[in-house]
Design a protein around this motif. Structure first.
Motif, PDB file in Angstrom:
ATOM      1  N   GLY A 114       0.799  -1.213   0.000  1.00 10.77           N
ATOM      2  CA  GLY A 114       0.000   0.000   0.000  1.00 10.77           C
ATOM      3  C   GLY A 114       0.837   1.270   0.000  1.00 10.77           C
ATOM      4  N   SER A 115       0.144   2.394   0.104  1.00 11.16           N
ATOM      5  CA  SER A 115       0.797   3.708   0.053  1.00 11.16           C
ATOM      6  C   SER A 115       0.308   4.596   1.186  1.00 11.16           C
ATOM      7  N   LEU A 116       1.170   5.508   1.576  1.00 16.62           N
ATOM      8  CA  LEU A 116       0.844   6.563   2.528  1.00 16.62           C
ATOM      9  C   LEU A 116       1.592   7.814   2.132  1.00 16.62           C
ATOM     10  N   ARG A 117       1.041   8.973   2.490  1.00 10.28           N
ATOM     11  CA  ARG A 117       1.775  10.215   2.308  1.00 10.28           C
ATOM     12  C   ARG A 117       1.885  10.921   3.651  1.00 10.28           C
ATOM     13  N   LEU A 118       3.103  11.141   4.069  1.00  9.47           N
ATOM     14  CA  LEU A 118       3.362  11.892   5.291  1.00  9.47           C
ATOM     15  C   LEU A 118       3.551  13.365   4.966  1.00  9.47           C
ATOM     16  N   SER A 119       3.109  14.203   5.886  1.00  6.97           N
ATOM     17  CA  SER A 119       3.302  15.644   5.755  1.00  6.97           C
ATOM     18  C   SER A 119       3.993  16.171   7.004  1.00  6.97           C
ATOM     19  N   CYS A 120       4.747  17.229   6.822  1.00 11.08           N
ATOM     20  CA  CYS A 120       5.404  17.892   7.947  1.00 11.08           C
ATOM     21  C   CYS A 120       5.250  19.386   7.749  1.00 11.08           C
ATOM     22  N   ALA A 121       4.483  19.999   8.631  1.00 17.96           N
ATOM     23  CA  ALA A 121       4.262  21.439   8.576  1.00 17.96           C
ATOM     24  C   ALA A 121       5.265  22.137   9.492  1.00 17.96           C
ATOM     25  N   ALA A 122       5.932  23.135   8.939  1.00 21.31           N
ATOM     26  CA  ALA A 122       6.946  23.869   9.686  1.00 21.31           C
ATOM     27  C   ALA A 122       6.486  25.285   9.961  1.00 21.31           C
ATOM     28  N   SER A 123       6.900  25.804  11.105  1.00 17.91           N
ATOM     29  CA  SER A 123       6.580  27.180  11.448  1.00 17.91           C
ATOM     30  C   SER A 123       7.701  27.762  12.293  1.00 17.91           C
ATOM     31  N   GLY A 124       7.764  29.063  12.322  1.00 15.29           N
ATOM     32  CA  GLY A 124       8.683  29.726  13.231  1.00 15.29           C
ATOM     33  C   GLY A 124       9.940  30.266  12.608  1.00 15.29           C
ATOM     34  N   SER A 125      10.207  29.933  11.370  1.00 13.34           N
ATOM     35  CA  SER A 125      11.421  30.449  10.748  1.00 13.34           C
ATOM     36  C   SER A 125      11.256  30.430   9.240  1.00 13.34           C
ATOM     37  N   ILE A 126      12.299  30.782   8.525  1.00 12.73           N
ATOM     38  CA  ILE A 126      12.221  30.822   7.065  1.00 12.73           C
ATOM     39  C   ILE A 126      12.444  29.419   6.525  1.00 12.73           C
ATOM     40  N   PHE A 127      11.349  28.772   6.198  1.00 11.58           N
ATOM     41  CA  PHE A 127      11.355  27.361   5.810  1.00 11.58           C
ATOM     42  C   PHE A 127      12.310  27.087   4.656  1.00 11.58           C
ATOM     43  N   SER A 128      12.341  27.986   3.697  1.00 10.11           N
ATOM     44  CA  SER A 128      13.096  27.730   2.475  1.00 10.11           C
ATOM     45  C   SER A 128      14.603  27.639   2.715  1.00 10.11           C
ATOM     46  N   LEU A 129      15.082  28.094   3.855  1.00 10.77           N
ATOM     47  CA  LEU A 129      16.512  28.074   4.136  1.00 10.77           C
ATOM     48  C   LEU A 129      16.999  26.732   4.681  1.00 10.77           C
ATOM     49  N   TYR A 130      16.085  25.854   5.023  1.00 10.80           N
ATOM     50  CA  TYR A 130      16.456  24.614   5.701  1.00 10.80           C
ATOM     51  C   TYR A 130      16.516  23.427   4.751  1.00 10.80           C
ATOM     52  N   VAL A 131      17.473  22.545   5.014  1.00  7.11           N
ATOM     53  CA  VAL A 131      17.439  21.216   4.418  1.00  7.11           C
ATOM     54  C   VAL A 131      16.435  20.416   5.228  1.00  7.11           C
ATOM     55  N   MET A 132      15.458  19.855   4.560  1.00  9.81           N
ATOM     56  CA  MET A 132      14.413  19.100   5.236  1.00  9.81           C
ATOM     57  C   MET A 132      14.633  17.607   5.021  1.00  9.81           C
ATOM     58  N   GLY A 133      14.267  16.834   6.032  1.00  9.78           N
ATOM     59  CA  GLY A 133      14.491  15.403   5.915  1.00  9.78           C
ATOM     60  C   GLY A 133      13.463  14.587   6.668  1.00  9.78           C
ATOM     61  N   TRP A 134      13.401  13.343   6.295  1.00 13.92           N
ATOM     62  CA  TRP A 134      12.607  12.352   7.019  1.00 13.92           C
ATOM     63  C   TRP A 134      13.558  11.267   7.519  1.00 13.92           C
ATOM     64  N   TYR A 135      13.383  10.920   8.775  1.00 19.68           N
ATOM     65  CA  TYR A 135      14.117   9.836   9.407  1.00 19.68           C
ATOM     66  C   TYR A 135      13.111   8.875  10.005  1.00 19.68           C
ATOM     67  N   ARG A 136      13.559   7.678  10.322  1.00 24.67           N
ATOM     68  CA  ARG A 136      12.655   6.724  10.961  1.00 24.67           C
ATOM     69  C   ARG A 136      13.391   5.900  11.994  1.00 24.67           C
ATOM     70  N   GLN A 137      12.613   5.424  12.954  1.00 26.83           N
ATOM     71  CA  GLN A 137      13.172   4.578  14.000  1.00 26.83           C
ATOM     72  C   GLN A 137      12.227   3.419  14.261  1.00 26.83           C
ATOM     73  N   THR A 179       5.845  23.218   3.966  1.00 28.54           N
ATOM     74  CA  THR A 179       5.527  21.813   4.207  1.00 28.54           C
ATOM     75  C   THR A 179       6.446  20.906   3.382  1.00 28.54           C
ATOM     76  N   VAL A 180       6.857  19.811   4.009  1.00 33.28           N
ATOM     77  CA  VAL A 180       7.605  18.776   3.304  1.00 33.28           C
ATOM     78  C   VAL A 180       6.786  17.493   3.348  1.00 33.28           C
ATOM     79  N   TYR A 181       6.861  16.726   2.285  1.00 33.92           N
ATOM     80  CA  TYR A 181       6.062  15.515   2.139  1.00 33.92           C
ATOM     81  C   TYR A 181       6.958  14.306   1.929  1.00 33.92           C
ATOM     82  N   LEU A 182       6.412  13.153   2.275  1.00 34.89           N
ATOM     83  CA  LEU A 182       7.069  11.890   1.952  1.00 34.89           C
ATOM     84  C   LEU A 182       5.993  10.957   1.403  1.00 34.89           C
ATOM     85  N   GLN A 183       6.028  10.738   0.101  1.00 33.75           N
ATOM     86  CA  GLN A 183       5.124   9.791  -0.539  1.00 33.75           C
ATOM     87  C   GLN A 183       5.765   8.415  -0.476  1.00 33.75           C
ATOM     88  N   MET A 184       5.061   7.487   0.149  1.00 30.69           N
ATOM     89  CA  MET A 184       5.594   6.144   0.341  1.00 30.69           C
ATOM     90  C   MET A 184       4.721   5.148  -0.400  1.00 30.69           C
TER      91      MET A 184
END
Length: 117
Positions: free
Chosen positions: A16-39, A77-82
């Motif tokens: 199957g499939s899922l899409r994760l979203s991550c909403a960011a606030s508080g700073s200039i989003f475009s300046l950051y390297v965004m990532g997904w990690y898992r444990q 927002t950053v997304y992870l389509q799985m």
């Protein structure tokens, strides 16, 4: 300072499939390297995928061809389509923001993905 809130996790059957979203606030989003990690239970946190401010992407070998990371700098927002999910993808997925200039790392609280029949 960046606040990150993940959403989109849940229970899905193998293949199957899922899409994760991550909403960011508080700073200039475009300046950051965004990532997904898992444990996964009993394992160390590992990199899943990253995306730079210019859109360059990097994936763990275990998810290449199945997962896609993307970002919308207007929506902060950053997304992870799985796709083609496997039981071994079961883990808590964490959103990460890395400020290249300062070296600061920010983490969300995580969202649980369970792949099971």
């Amino acid at each position: 300072q960046v606040q990150l809130v993940e959403s989109g996790g849940g229970l899905v059957q193998p293949g199957g499939s899922l899409r994760l979203s991550c909403a960011a606030s508080g700073s200039i989003f475009s300046l950051y390297v965004m990532g997904w990690y898992r444990q996964a239970p009993g394992k160390q946190r590992e990199l899943v995928a990253t995306i730079s401010s210019s859109g360059n992407t990097n994936y763990a070998d275990s998810v290449k061809g199945r997962f896609t990371i993307s970002r919308d700098n207007l929506k902060n927002t950053v997304y992870l389509q799985m796709n083609s999910l496997k039981p071994e993808d079961t883990a808590v997925y964490y959103c990460n923001a890395f400020a290249v200039r300062s070296g600061m790392n920010y983490w969300g609280k995580g969202t649980l993905v369970t792949v099971s029949s």
